[in-house]
Design a protein around this motif. Structure first.
Motif, PDB file in Angstrom:
ATOM      1  N   MET A   1     -54.575   4.367 -40.947  1.00 29.38           N
ATOM      2  CA  MET A   1     -55.123   3.638 -39.801  1.00 29.38           C
ATOM      3  C   MET A   1     -54.868   4.382 -38.499  1.00 29.38           C
ATOM      4  O   MET A   1     -55.669   4.370 -37.571  1.00 29.38           O
ATOM      5  N   GLY A   2     -53.730   5.082 -38.391  1.00 23.67           N
ATOM      6  CA  GLY A   2     -53.398   5.784 -37.170  1.00 23.67           C
ATOM      7  C   GLY A   2     -52.904   4.845 -36.094  1.00 23.67           C
ATOM      8  O   GLY A   2     -52.875   3.629 -36.271  1.00 23.67           O
ATOM      9  N   LYS A   3     -52.545   5.414 -34.940  1.00 21.97           N
ATOM     10  CA  LYS A   3     -52.005   4.599 -33.856  1.00 21.97           C
ATOM     11  C   LYS A   3     -53.129   3.948 -33.056  1.00 21.97           C
ATOM     12  O   LYS A   3     -54.182   4.533 -32.834  1.00 21.97           O
ATOM     13  N   VAL A   4     -52.863   2.721 -32.628  1.00 24.85           N
ATOM     14  CA  VAL A   4     -53.809   1.990 -31.794  1.00 24.85           C
ATOM     15  C   VAL A   4     -53.060   1.438 -30.588  1.00 24.85           C
ATOM     16  O   VAL A   4     -51.868   1.115 -30.676  1.00 24.85           O
ATOM     17  N   LEU A   5     -53.756   1.348 -29.465  1.00 27.19           N
ATOM     18  CA  LEU A   5     -53.155   0.812 -28.247  1.00 27.19           C
ATOM     19  C   LEU A   5     -53.363  -0.687 -28.227  1.00 27.19           C
ATOM     20  O   LEU A   5     -54.494  -1.167 -28.230  1.00 27.19           O
ATOM     21  N   MET A   6     -52.260  -1.437 -28.205  1.00 26.39           N
ATOM     22  CA  MET A   6     -52.351  -2.894 -28.269  1.00 26.39           C
ATOM     23  C   MET A   6     -51.357  -3.539 -27.319  1.00 26.39           C
ATOM     24  O   MET A   6     -50.357  -2.935 -26.925  1.00 26.39           O
ATOM     25  N   LYS A   7     -51.639  -4.784 -26.969  1.00 26.84           N
ATOM     26  CA  LYS A   7     -50.720  -5.594 -26.170  1.00 26.84           C
ATOM     27  C   LYS A   7     -49.673  -6.220 -27.089  1.00 26.84           C
ATOM     28  O   LYS A   7     -49.955  -6.552 -28.242  1.00 26.84           O
ATOM     29  N   GLY A   8     -48.469  -6.419 -26.572  1.00 19.75           N
ATOM     30  CA  GLY A   8     -47.351  -6.904 -27.374  1.00 19.75           C
ATOM     31  C   GLY A   8     -47.620  -8.180 -28.137  1.00 19.75           C
ATOM     32  O   GLY A   8     -47.307  -8.292 -29.332  1.00 19.75           O
ATOM     33  N   ASN A   9     -48.196  -9.173 -27.466  1.00 16.62           N
ATOM     34  CA  ASN A   9     -48.492 -10.438 -28.144  1.00 16.62           C
ATOM     35  C   ASN A   9     -49.414 -10.227 -29.337  1.00 16.62           C
ATOM     36  O   ASN A   9     -49.251 -10.848 -30.393  1.00 16.62           O
ATOM     37  N   GLU A  10     -50.394  -9.342 -29.179  1.00 16.92           N
ATOM     38  CA  GLU A  10     -51.337  -9.083 -30.254  1.00 16.92           C
ATOM     39  C   GLU A  10     -50.691  -8.299 -31.386  1.00 16.92           C
ATOM     40  O   GLU A  10     -51.048  -8.473 -32.553  1.00 16.92           O
ATOM     41  N   VAL A  11     -49.730  -7.435 -31.036  1.00 17.14           N
ATOM     42  CA  VAL A  11     -48.998  -6.693 -32.058  1.00 17.14           C
ATOM     43  C   VAL A  11     -48.226  -7.655 -32.966  1.00 17.14           C
ATOM     44  O   VAL A  11     -48.214  -7.505 -34.195  1.00 17.14           O
ATOM     45  N   ILE A  12     -47.583  -8.652 -32.374  1.00 21.47           N
ATOM     46  CA  ILE A  12     -46.854  -9.633 -33.177  1.00 21.47           C
ATOM     47  C   ILE A  12     -47.798 -10.321 -34.153  1.00 21.47           C
ATOM     48  O   ILE A  12     -47.501 -10.472 -35.341  1.00 21.47           O
ATOM     49  N   ALA A  13     -48.964 -10.733 -33.647  1.00 24.77           N
ATOM     50  CA  ALA A  13     -49.933 -11.436 -34.487  1.00 24.77           C
ATOM     51  C   ALA A  13     -50.419 -10.552 -35.632  1.00 24.77           C
ATOM     52  O   ALA A  13     -50.451 -10.972 -36.797  1.00 24.77           O
ATOM     53  N   MET A 171     -42.385  -9.480 -20.444  1.00 24.69           N
ATOM     54  CA  MET A 171     -42.699  -8.062 -20.309  1.00 24.69           C
ATOM     55  C   MET A 171     -43.115  -7.475 -21.653  1.00 24.69           C
ATOM     56  O   MET A 171     -44.113  -6.758 -21.765  1.00 24.69           O
ATOM     57  N   LEU A 172     -42.374  -7.798 -22.712  1.00 28.40           N
ATOM     58  CA  LEU A 172     -42.681  -7.289 -24.048  1.00 28.40           C
ATOM     59  C   LEU A 172     -44.020  -7.850 -24.533  1.00 28.40           C
ATOM     60  O   LEU A 172     -44.804  -7.144 -25.182  1.00 28.40           O
ATOM     61  N   GLY A 173     -44.296  -9.111 -24.230  1.00 25.50           N
ATOM     62  CA  GLY A 173     -45.540  -9.722 -24.672  1.00 25.50           C
ATOM     63  C   GLY A 173     -46.768  -9.161 -23.980  1.00 25.50           C
ATOM     64  O   GLY A 173     -47.855  -9.101 -24.567  1.00 25.50           O
TER      65      GLY A 173
END
Length: 354
Positions: A1-13, A171-173
């Motif tokens: 899949m490789g690296k993707v740029l995501m927001k923290g909240n979406e990464v958790i999901a 901040m993390l989210g």
């Protein structure tokens, strides 16, 4: 899949989906609302169920129902919403039900504001509801670590039949970082003969409850819980150390504040001050080992937090007076800066206490 740029909240999901979570019950509250929105779109794509509850109280009780059926289930909220879930979390602990509960903390008390904070530490580590119980708490410091710890949270929940808390901050989210999800990772399966999926072999129904009106029976259950907590203390401690072997002073910080503190440590090293960092990753169980290994030889510890001082109490308990334990914190949603933490280190090195 490789690296993707995501927001923290979406990464958790997304990490939860990769961990096999197909059920989510939640309610939007800043600064974690993107997590709820992401789950609303993502879960139907994997054959799961998303339901926005009418309140945080309703959401945590829906989690209780889904967990009783043996499925992997998650909910999320932010500080005041998380407070509303405490009774339900106590029920989950008492009924020994596995679930993952995300708290993206914000400034308080009360409604406070939507800025990042760590002042939920007491609430998540000391058992925010009633009764003698603990919940394992994992505190990631980066978005890639979220990917790993979210999977760990579901595994711990299933292994010990317990609710597990994933604690971040605003901040993390809200931050964005590149992350990588490993495709094809096997989801660990746990046998759940207790789940309410029908009658037992002899035809008797399966029931799950935290209610036990017989005092002796309830005491027996409580001691069973304590044995489980002892096993978690033995097996699920997580921490990171940085430049502690020759340190005269040791900083203690978790989550995003640990990243800022690490930069201050590096700056202090550049001017000849030998300082290191202990980063608790599991806030409960709290990592005693790195303190026991250092407390007899260092000049002091400094706990850095986005609060008025909460984790510092656990640091003092484990240090047991073997060295001074100081504190530096910002509250109300203000993030401590690298320069402020560096100055605190330099004051300690000069023998100045405040």
């Amino acid at each position: 899949m490789g690296k993707v740029l995501m927001k923290g909240n979406e990464v958790i999901a997304e990490a939860a989906v990769h961990a096999g979570c197909k059920y989510f019950f939640g309610y939007p509250i800043t600064p974690q609302s993107e997590l709820v929105a992401y789950m609303a779109r993502r879960l139907p794509e994997v054959g799961g169920l998303f339901l926005q509850a009418e309140s945080e109280v309703a959401a945590i009780n829906m989690v209780y129902g889904a967990a009783s059926a043996g499925v992997r289930v998650m909910t999320s909220s932010s500080s005041p919403g998380f407070s509303l879930k405490q009774e339900g979390i106590s029920y989950l602990a008492g009924a020994q039900l596995p679930a993952v509960i995300v708290n993206i903390a914000r400034g308080g008390p009360g409604l406070g504001n939507i800025q990042p904070a760590q002042s939920d530490y007491f609430q998540v580590t000391k058992g925010g509801g009633h009764g003698d119980y603990h919940t394992p708490v994992l505190a990631p410091a980066s978005l890639q670590e979220i990917v790993e710890l979210t999977k760990d949270a579901f595994d711990i929940a299933d292994r010990y039949r317990t609710p597990v808390i994933l604690l971040g901050d605003g901040m993390l989210g809200q931050m964005m970082e590149p992350v990588e999800f490993t495709e094809g990772t096997e989801i660990r399966k746990f046998d759940k003969p207790w789940a309410t999926t029908g009658t037992r072999g002899d035809g008797t129904p399966r029931t799950i409850t935290s209610l036990d009106l017989d005092a002796e029976s309830l005491e027996k259950r409580n001691w069973e819980l304590q044995r489980k907590f002892a096993a978690i203390l033995e097996n699920e401690v997580r921490f990171e150390t940085y430049l502690t072997k020759d340190a005269d002073y040791i900083m203690v910080a978790f989550g995003t504040v640990a990243r800022i503190t690490m930069n201050a440590v590096n700056k202090a090293r550049e001017v000849g001050v030998r300082v290191g960092l202990i980063r608790p990753i599991s806030l409960w169980p709290f990592p005693e080992k790195p303190f026991l290994e250092t407390r007899g030889r260092v000049k002091g510890y400094i706990s850095v937090e986005m609060s008025a001082g909460q984790m510092v109490e656990d640091v003092r308990l484990v240090v047991e007076g073997h060295a001074p334990v100081d504190f530096f914190g910002r509250t109300g949603g203000i993030v401590p800066t690298q320069e402020e933490i560096f100055e605190k280190i330099m004051m300690a090195a000069r023998g100045v206490t405040v």
